[in-house]
Design a protein around this motif. Structure first.
Motif, short mmCIF file in Angstrom:
data_model
loop_
_atom_site.label_atom_id
_atom_site.label_comp_id
_atom_site.label_asym_id
_atom_site.label_seq_id
_atom_site.Cartn_x
_atom_site.Cartn_y
_atom_site.Cartn_z
N MET A 33 5.27 0.94 -14.82
CA MET A 33 3.86 0.89 -15.19
C MET A 33 3.02 0.70 -13.95
SD MET A 33 3.87 -1.20 -18.80
CE MET A 33 2.15 -0.84 -19.14
N ALA A 34 1.85 1.30 -13.96
CA ALA A 34 1.02 1.30 -12.76
C ALA A 34 -0.46 1.24 -13.12
CB ALA A 34 1.30 2.55 -11.94
N TRP A 35 -1.23 0.88 -12.13
CA TRP A 35 -2.68 0.97 -12.19
C TRP A 35 -3.15 2.00 -11.17
CZ3 TRP A 35 -5.54 -1.14 -15.95
CH2 TRP A 35 -5.03 -2.23 -16.65
N PHE A 36 -4.06 2.82 -11.61
CA PHE A 36 -4.78 3.71 -10.74
C PHE A 36 -6.27 3.40 -10.91
CE2 PHE A 36 -1.79 7.03 -9.29
CZ PHE A 36 -0.67 6.66 -10.01
N ARG A 37 -7.06 3.88 -9.97
CA ARG A 37 -8.50 3.71 -10.11
C ARG A 37 -9.21 4.95 -9.59
NH1 ARG A 37 -9.61 -1.06 -5.59
NH2 ARG A 37 -9.26 0.23 -3.72
N GLN A 38 -10.38 5.19 -10.15
CA GLN A 38 -11.18 6.33 -9.73
C GLN A 38 -12.58 5.86 -9.40
OE1 GLN A 38 -11.00 9.68 -12.37
NE2 GLN A 38 -11.83 11.05 -10.81
N PRO A 39 -12.87 5.72 -8.10
CA PRO A 39 -14.23 5.33 -7.70
C PRO A 39 -15.21 6.45 -8.02
CG PRO A 39 -12.63 4.95 -5.93
CD PRO A 39 -11.97 5.79 -6.97
N PRO A 40 -16.48 6.14 -8.10
CA PRO A 40 -17.48 7.17 -8.41
C PRO A 40 -17.43 8.32 -7.42
CG PRO A 40 -18.45 4.98 -8.51
CD PRO A 40 -17.08 4.81 -7.96
N GLY A 41 -17.30 9.52 -7.92
CA GLY A 41 -17.31 10.70 -7.08
C GLY A 41 -16.06 10.94 -6.26
N LYS A 42 -15.00 10.19 -6.53
CA LYS A 42 -13.78 10.32 -5.74
C LYS A 42 -12.59 10.61 -6.63
CE LYS A 42 -15.32 7.27 -2.00
NZ LYS A 42 -14.97 6.08 -1.17
N GLU A 43 -11.47 10.91 -5.97
CA GLU A 43 -10.24 11.19 -6.68
C GLU A 43 -9.61 9.89 -7.20
OE1 GLU A 43 -10.54 15.11 -6.47
OE2 GLU A 43 -8.63 14.26 -7.14
N ARG A 44 -8.81 10.04 -8.24
CA ARG A 44 -8.07 8.91 -8.76
C ARG A 44 -7.01 8.50 -7.74
NH1 ARG A 44 -6.36 9.12 -15.00
NH2 ARG A 44 -8.51 9.89 -14.97
N GLU A 45 -6.90 7.21 -7.48
CA GLU A 45 -5.98 6.72 -6.46
C GLU A 45 -5.07 5.62 -7.00
OE1 GLU A 45 -8.83 5.43 -3.51
OE2 GLU A 45 -8.91 3.40 -4.33
N PHE A 46 -3.92 5.53 -6.39
CA PHE A 46 -2.92 4.53 -6.77
C PHE A 46 -3.36 3.14 -6.35
CE2 PHE A 46 1.21 2.82 -7.57
CZ PHE A 46 1.45 1.92 -6.54
N VAL A 47 -3.09 2.15 -7.20
CA VAL A 47 -3.41 0.75 -6.89
C VAL A 47 -2.13 -0.08 -6.76
CG1 VAL A 47 -4.56 -1.34 -7.71
CG2 VAL A 47 -5.66 0.90 -8.03
N ALA A 48 -1.31 -0.07 -7.81
CA ALA A 48 -0.10 -0.89 -7.80
C ALA A 48 0.80 -0.43 -8.93
CB ALA A 48 -0.42 -2.37 -7.96
N ALA A 49 2.10 -0.70 -8.78
CA ALA A 49 3.07 -0.33 -9.81
C ALA A 49 4.14 -1.38 -9.92
CB ALA A 49 3.70 1.03 -9.48
N ILE A 50 4.72 -1.49 -11.12
CA ILE A 50 5.79 -2.45 -11.36
C ILE A 50 6.90 -1.77 -12.16
CG2 ILE A 50 4.65 -3.33 -13.46
CD1 ILE A 50 5.81 -6.11 -12.71
N ALA A 51 8.13 -1.99 -11.74
CA ALA A 51 9.29 -1.51 -12.49
C ALA A 51 9.55 -2.50 -13.61
CB ALA A 51 10.51 -1.40 -11.57
N TRP A 52 9.56 -2.00 -14.84
CA TRP A 52 9.57 -2.91 -15.97
C TRP A 52 10.82 -3.76 -16.05
CZ3 TRP A 52 5.35 -4.13 -18.30
CH2 TRP A 52 5.40 -4.91 -19.47
N SER A 53 11.96 -3.19 -15.78
CA SER A 53 13.21 -3.94 -15.92
C SER A 53 13.42 -4.93 -14.79
CB SER A 53 14.38 -2.97 -15.98
OG SER A 53 14.36 -2.22 -17.17
#
Length: 123
Positions: A33-53
């Motif tokens: 599972m991960a978080w991405f973010r999309q700032p105004p006028g920009k591409e969606r970018e990776f924030v952080a991810a965690i392996a569930w197990s």
């Protein structure tokens, strides 16, 4: 897997917010599972991810040391604690899930997406 994100809002510079992402299924082996973010006028970018197990975590350089990712396996929920927020953190934040079992940063590697939640940091 359906993902439900929540917790966004408006905060001042230096403030804190916690985002949550609840998954609809309880069997999440090999899931990342991960978080991405999309700032105004920009591409969606990776924030952080965690392996569930395993609980292994990877952060983008831009948030490392300020954001903390965690999970509650009993609740099938991932959390993103965001501290020392900056105006450049302003974005729509999306949670995502991938079934490949590896921590990756490319959005094309994630199969399931939740709706976005707006985070606005005022200066």
């Amino acid at each position: 897997v359906q993902l439900q994100a929540s917790g966004g809002g408006l905060v001042q510079t230096g403030g804190r917010l916690r985002l949550s992402c609840a998954a609809s299924e309880s069997t999440l082996s090999f899931y990342v599972m991960a978080w991405f973010r999309q700032p105004p006028g920009k591409e969606r970018e990776f924030v952080a991810a965690i392996a569930w197990s395993s609980g292994s975590i990877y952060y983008a350089d831009s948030v490392r040391g300020r954001f903390t990712l965690s999970r509650d396996t009993a609740k099938n929920t991932m959390y993103l604690q965001m501290d020392d927020l900056k105006p450049q953190d302003t974005a729509v934040y999306y949670c995502a899930g991938g079934r490949r079992g590896v921590l990756v940063t490319g959005r094309e590697m994630y199969d399931d997406w939740g709706q976005g939640t707006q985070v606005t940091v005022s200066s």
